[in-house]
Structure formats: structure tokens, C-alpha cells
Design an enzyme around this catalytic site. Structure first.
Site, mmCIF file in Angstrom:
data_model
loop_
_atom_site.group_PDB
_atom_site.id
_atom_site.type_symbol
_atom_site.label_atom_id
_atom_site.label_comp_id
_atom_site.label_asym_id
_atom_site.label_seq_id
_atom_site.Cartn_x
_atom_site.Cartn_y
_atom_site.Cartn_z
ATOM 1 C CD GLU A 156 2.220 1.344 2.975
ATOM 2 O OE1 GLU A 156 2.292 0.363 2.206
ATOM 3 O OE2 GLU A 156 3.141 2.161 3.114
ATOM 4 C CG ASN A 163 7.076 4.104 3.388
ATOM 5 O OD1 ASN A 163 6.099 4.324 4.105
ATOM 6 N ND2 ASN A 163 7.041 3.246 2.395
ATOM 7 C CD GLU A 164 6.921 -1.083 3.656
ATOM 8 O OE1 GLU A 164 7.630 -1.360 2.681
ATOM 9 O OE2 GLU A 164 5.827 -1.606 3.882
HETATM 10 C C1 GLA Z 1 4.967 -0.913 0.731
HETATM 11 C C2 GLA Z 1 5.286 0.559 0.614
HETATM 12 C C3 GLA Z 1 4.357 1.307 -0.271
HETATM 13 C C4 GLA Z 1 3.956 0.510 -1.472
HETATM 14 C C5 GLA Z 1 3.363 -0.788 -1.018
HETATM 15 C C6 GLA Z 1 2.852 -1.625 -2.175
HETATM 16 O O1 GLA Z 1 4.277 -1.258 1.837
HETATM 17 O O2 GLA Z 1 5.370 1.208 1.861
HETATM 18 O O3 GLA Z 1 4.991 2.502 -0.658
HETATM 19 O O4 GLA Z 1 5.066 0.270 -2.254
HETATM 20 O O5 GLA Z 1 4.345 -1.523 -0.344
HETATM 21 O O6 GLA Z 1 2.273 -2.822 -1.749
#
Ligand code: GLA
Ligand code: ZN
Length: 673
Positions: free
Chosen positions: A302, A148-149
């Protein structure tokens, strides 16, 4: 596009490891009610899935997968590798990162590991394999979401060693590195790759040293790609037919996303606009995301259905805002509409972050209803625009190395330190966006031939072969626009000798002798002195180049200072095309007038005419054209659809000619016939 997608995936991050059985069952009912068709999980569940090394507990996820299948919910499975378990960090401290201040960090957070740690990679590949063995052929699996990210920069000894190897591969010999980094400045000559240090803040020199910072960011991109591939290759082996991606965080500047996304089947990104962000800036980022893979559709991975808790003030999304943002993403190329998060957490840092299902636990909330409305509309829309492309004849050149060179590495020495690359580029995008002219963001590697107008603001770094491509583009009849700061450095941030703007000098027919920085609130004026805008005044800021027009025609001059009456805007005819140079940062009204003229010259138009503040985009699929109309006004507004006739996929109505769009509403129109 997502392989085999037959609908717009609607849903998002779901963290059922936080909930009991009854809550999950209630969620199944609420998801159905909201039209949710996809859940993404278990992003943060590594500790639950592998309580100790090589001991896996997948039974709870097995049961959930069955439950999702029972409820006809598609699944995006995340490898949970963004948050390693505490036992892993304790047993193998090498996985923990060292930060820019040189501090070895302790366990906690997520995305808090060293992307180069062999142990991290070994354990991440192992759990990815466990997941692939179990679920790669699960009938409800439609997507692999790796970690993730990504985006943690690490400065540990492993990274330092690998960086030296990376440099050796890039430069071959230490002599060449000395030359390319121009180490003669400040006595930085090195005699062995082992003498090179990472650019931590332990040392002020390293902190700002342009060449090392630039290469470090390139190295971090490559290291992160390896880290992603480490898992992706395992997943691919078990079932190559499932789309694999990871999500790009809002901090997109950290990694070169043109490079990163080459390794993904689809671009996916997290859109968290500030409540004060202009809609044009949001659209700009969507267009950039669509540009990463040359115009392919992307995933909105997201967005918050409501407030974002990490801002100083958790502004609520206004009524209808999440719907508008969702359609805006799809209008600009998204094939999905996903949220973080489906159910609000019980505790933790994000307990007050917006969610489809709030702490109230039922569907009787404003936001749930707004999301359910989108869900039900998407059911009607079906697969109408999936994979649809945006036909654009204007390209904006965008480049991560240039971004880094300008903002990070060179922030020490540019004429003005007040530089935000994406914000400055977005002004050019906005001028086109406000007129509904479709725009693609293009990398310096792209084929420019499909564009008629190529806008390259702040094209600071002239990579090898780029100038030739631009000359060819103009020679063949294209219009090219560039600005102050163009062409000043090579790939290693070394000044191009000879007159500015270096290799672009002949194309532009000018010489830039020197550049004046303007204070934050200081302005100069631009008086148009030739061409269609002649007589108009505009203001400008940031910096002013002192330009000598050689072959170029002067189209505008500065109004103030000792360089008043000297050129600020020029055009040069080259072959069949024209090359424009803007020596300053003009105000929005100039950009709007000027770029409109250039578009008119090339007969580049908006798909349809509309009232101000009505956004229109077109996506073309194999089976036809879809037109998105987004009325950002809080009163009804008109769009002129000419003789074209459409079916409004949301209302089912037939529309043609001059059509009224209700206040703050959207239309998704399928062209008939
Ligand atoms: C990021 C993360 C998520 C969450 C969001 C909250 O994009 O990927 O897990 O923490 O931020 O805005
Ligand atoms: Zn490291």
C-alpha cells in the site's frame, strides 16, 4: 518473490462492495487506461460475505472474479478477517479486545479483535476455507492476503491465561521466572504462574515493569503468528502454489517482523511516509523490509497515490512524487507497486484519502495521469527486475527485542528517555544511503560472514550466542561498529554484571565506566585525535559514555564537560579485524566521514558515482543487472556510468559514460550483454 510473477503487479486495494455495476464497469475501463493489472479485495467484506453465521453469500464476488478474468486483471484475494461482522461481535463478545487501560471495547473499527479468541479464530478459519474452496484454483488468483495490518494488543482474560501458559513454556518453573525477571526488585516475587498479570495501565507498576512488558510483546507476536497461521494453513491446504502474506503496517514496532515474516511467502508492507520524511528514512524502511527475509524482494502493498487523510494536514503529493516514491520502493527491492486505494470511498473515515480514481470519477485528474504514466512504464519494464537482489557488503544489525527493551520496557530507567530506535538507527543508514552504498538490515540470527562491515548501533541486548558471532566476524577480518548502550542487558533485560559493555568488552578493548545524559538541545564536541580524521571536530548529543581505553586505540575525545579529553571514539584490533566503539550520538557529518572511511578501507563503493541527491541502486537477477537512477533534484544531474552500457527500459535509449538524468526523473537501466 511472488510465485509465478511475470510482471510488476500494479494496482492495489479495491472495494467494489461500495459500488454499483455501472461504476465497476467504468473502473474496468479506467484500470486498463492506467495499466492496472492487479486488484486486491475484499479486505473489509466479511459482513457482506457472511450475513449470518455459516450463511455465505459469494455470488457477488463470483461475478466480480469473472469480470476481472474478462478484463485480464490478476487478483490478490484478501481473507476479510480484519473486520468481523457486527453480529459476530454481538453473539460472541469474547472476540472483542480489552485495551491497555483495561476497558472492554465495543464493536467497530478494523483490526479490532482479540488474536487469541478461539471464536474469532474458528470463524476466521471458516471464512478463509470458504474462500479457498471457491477460488484457490481460480485462473486469475495470484496472491492470498490474510486479514490486514495485524497489530492490536489485547489484555482480555483469554490473553492473560494464554500469557501464563506461554511464560510457563518459556521459563519452565516459577523459580526460574522469578530469577529471569529479577522479581526481587520491588517485592514482585510470584509463587504461581496464575499470579502474573498482563501489563495494563490499571497499575502503574505493571505499566513500566520491563520484564513483563518485554515478554508480553514477544507473546503478542507469537499470538499474532498463530492467528495468521490459523488462516494461512487453510489456504495453503487448498493450493500450496499461491503466495500467502499479510501487510505490515507503518507501526512496525508492535510485532517482531523478523519472526512474523518467517511465516509468509513474501514480505509486504504499507509505505505512508510523512510529507516531511527525508527520502533516506523512506529508503531505510524499504531496506529493513528487504532485510526481513534475508534480502528477498518484497511487496509494496500500500501507498497513497496522493494525500493521507489521517495526518493533521493532508498535504498533496507534489507532481511526480508518487512516481518517485514508487520507483524508490522498487529500487530498494519491491516487486510490486500497489496503492491504497484504487477508487476513493463515498463516505467514511477515509473518504478524503487519496485514490487513483478520485470522487470526480474519471481519469482526467493529475493523480490519475501520474499513476497511468507509472502503469505504462511498468508495462515496458515487464519482469526485468522481479526477484532481483541487492548486493550489499554492509550490514546494519536490527533487533525488535532491543527496540522494545530500549523504547518501551526500559523507558523508565535509561539515562535518556529521549529514544527512538528506528530514527536513531536511520542516521547510520543515511550516512551510507547518501553515498549510495548498498546496505542490508540483518537480524542477530543472520549469517554475518557475507558482510565486510557490520554496523550495530545501540546493540543493547546481548542475546545468547550473539557476542560469539560478533567476535568470530571480527576475528575473520570484518569491521564492526557499535555504540553507547551496547551490550548492557541480557535477553530478559537484566544488567550484565562486570564492566560495560559486558561481553563486548574484550573485543572493543575498552571499559565504559558511566554514562551522562545530555539535555534535548545540549551538545558536546568530538575532536578526532588519531587516524585519518585526526584534527576534525564534530558535534554529538543524546548521551556520552565515559570510556577507558584499555587495549583500544583512541581515535577521538570529548571537547567539553568534566570528561573533556577522554575518549569518545575507539578502535581495537582483534584477530584480522577491527572493532570500533562510538560512546555518544555523533552528528551526521561525522557518520558520513567515518563510515565512508571504513567503506574505503574495505573497498566498498557505490555502484556508480553521481551528483548529490541522485539515488542509485542495483538489483541483480538471474538474467542480469538492473540499475535504478533516481534524480531527486529539481534540475538535471549527472551519473557516471563508466564504460558500462545500458538500455533505458523506460525510454528505450542506449546509455553509457557520463549521462544526464532529467530533473526529478528516474531511469531504470538494464545492463547490456
Ligand atoms: C492502512 C490500511 C488501509 C487504509 C490505509 C489508509 O494502511 O491498511 O486499509 O486504511 O491505511 O492510509
Ligand atoms: Zn485477548
Amino acid at each position: 518473490m511472488i510465485k509465478h510473477a511475470d510482471r510488476v503487479y500494479f494496482g492495489g486495494d479495491y472495494n467494489p462492495d461500495q459500488w454499483d455495476e455501472a461504476t465497476i464497469d467504468e473502473d474496468m475501463r479506467l484500470f486498463k487506461q492506467a495499466g492496472i493489472n492487479l486488484v486486491v479485495l475484499p479486505v473489509f467484506s466479511w459482513a457482506k460475505l457472511e450475513p449470518e453465521e455459516n450463511v455465505y453469500r459469494f455470488e457477488w464476488l463470483d461475478r466480480l472474479m469473472d469480470k476481472f478474468a474478462e478484463h485480464d486483471l490478476k487478483v490478490g484475494l484478501a481473507t476479510p478477517t480484519t473486520a468481523q461482522p457486527a453480529w459476530l461481535s454481538k453473539k460472541y463478545p469474547e472476540v472483542l479486545p480489552v485495551d491497555k487501560q483495561g476497558r472492554k471495547r465495543t464493536h467497530g473499527m478494523r483490526v479490532f479483535f482479540c488474536v487469541n479468541s478461539p471464536k474469532y479464530r474458528e470463524r476466521a478459519a471458516a471464512i478463509a476455507e470458504q474462500m479457498a474452496m471457491r477460488y484457490a484454483h481460480h485462473k486469475n488468483l495470484v496472491l492470498w492476503h490474510v486479514a490486514n495490518e495485524y497489530g492490536t494488543y489485547c489484555y482480555c482474560p483469554t490473553c492473560e491465561k494464554k500469557f501464563r501458559v506461554w511464560l510457563k513454556n518459556r521459563y519452565g518453573t516459577i523459580e526460574n521466572l522469578n530469577e529471569q525477571w529479577h522479581t526481587a526488585f520491588w517485592g514482585r516475587t510470584v509463587y504461581d504462574f496464575d499470579e502474573i498479570m498482563l501489563p495494563t495501565e490499571l497499575n502503574d507498576d505493571n505499566k513500566y515493569y520491563p520484564a513483563v512488558n518485554l515478554d508480553y510483546m514477544r507473546f503478542m507476536t507469537d499470538s499474532t503468528i498463530e492467528c495468521f497461521e490459523n488462516e494461512a494453513k487453510v489456504l495453503r491446504r487448498y493450493n500450496p502454489d499461491i503466495t500467502i502474506q499479510t501487510n505490515i503496517s507503518g507501526h512496525i514496532e508492535k510485532l517482531d517482523q523478523f519472526k512474523m515474516t518467517k511465516h509468509m511467502d513474501i514480505v509486504a508492507w504499507d509505505n505512508y511516509p510523512k510529507p516531511t520524511d527525508d527520502k533516506a528514512f523512506v529508503a531505510c524502511k524499504h531496506d529493513l523490509m528487504r532485510g526481513l527475509k534475508g534480502g528477498e524482494s518484497f511487496m509494496l502493498q500500500e501507498q497513497s497515490p496522493n494525500q493521507q487523510n489521517w495526518q493533521p494536514f493532508s498535504k498533496l503529493k507534489r507532481p511526480g512524487e508518487v512516481r518517485m516514491l514508487s520507483y524508490q520502493a522498487m529500487a530498494h527491492g519491491s516487486d510490486t507497486c500497489l496503492f491504497f486505494q484504487l477508487r476513493q470511498s463515498k463516505a467514511g473515515e477515509e473518504m478524503y484519502h487519496g485514490a487513483v480514481i478520485s470522487h470526480a470519477g474519471h481519469g482526467n485528474t493529475r493523480i490519475f495521469r501520474e499513476c497511468a504514466q507509472i502503469g505504462s512504464e511498468l508495462q515496458k519494464i515487464g519482469d526485468a527486475f522481479i526477484g532481483g537482489k541487492t548486493p550489499a557488503r554492509v550490514g546494519i544489525l536490527f533487533d525488535w527485542d532491543t527496540w522494545w527493551a530500549l523504547e518501551y520496557a526500559a523507558s523508565y530507567c535509561l539515562p535518556s528517555k529521549n529514544f527512538n530506535y528506528i530514527k536513531k538507527i536511520s542516521k547510520y543508514h543515511k550516512a551510507l544511503f547518501d553515498r549510495n552504498i548498498p546496505v542490508d538490515f540483518v537480524s542477530v540470527e543472520a549469517d554475518f560472514a557475507k558482510y565486510d562491515l557490520l554496523v550495530a548501533p545501540y546493540l543493547y541486548m546481548m542475546k545468547e550466542g550473539l557476542a560469539e558471532k560478533i567476535y568470530e566476524f571480527v576475528n575473520n577480518g570484518g569491521s564492526f561498529v557499535t555504540t553507547t548502550l551496547a551490550g548492557l542487558v541480557d535477553e530478559n533485560n537484566k544488567a550484565v554484571f562486570g564492566e560495560y559493555p559486558g561481553l563486548l568488552r574484550d573485543l572493543l578493548g575498552i571499559w565504559v565506566e558511566e554514562t551522562d545524559a545530555l539535555y534535548q538541545d545540549e551538545k558536546n564536541g568530538m575532536l578526532m585525535s588519531g587516524g585519518m580524521l585526526s584534527g576534525n571536530h564534530y558535534s554529538c548529543s543524546f548521551q556520552c559514555d565515559r570510556i577507558h581505553a584499555r587495549k583500544a586505540q583512541v581515535l577521538g575525545v570529548y571537547e567539553k564537560d568534566f570528561y573533556a579529553k577522554t575518549p569518545c571514539l575507539t578502535v581495537n584490533t582483534y584477530g584480522k579485524g577491527k572493532a570500533y566503539y562510538i560512546g555518544t550520538e555523533p552528528d551526521g557529518s561525522f557518520l558520513s566521514d567515518f563510515l565512508s572511511l571504513l567503506c574505503e578501507e574495505k573497498q566498498i563503493t557505490a555502484p556508480y558515482e553521481a551528483a548529490p541527491n541522485v539515488e542509485i541502486t542495483k538489483r541483480v537477477t538471474d538474467s542480469g543487472e538492473i540499475v535504478f537512477v533516481l534524480n531527486h533534484n529539481h534540475e538535471p544531474a549527472k551519473v557516471q556510468l563508466r564504460e558500462d552500457s545500458f538500455t533505458d527500459l523506460i525510454t528505450g535509449q542506449q546509455v553509457t559514460g557520463s549521462t544526464s538524468v532529467p530533473a526529478y526523473d528516474v531511469m531504470v537501466l538494464k545492463k547490456n550483454g
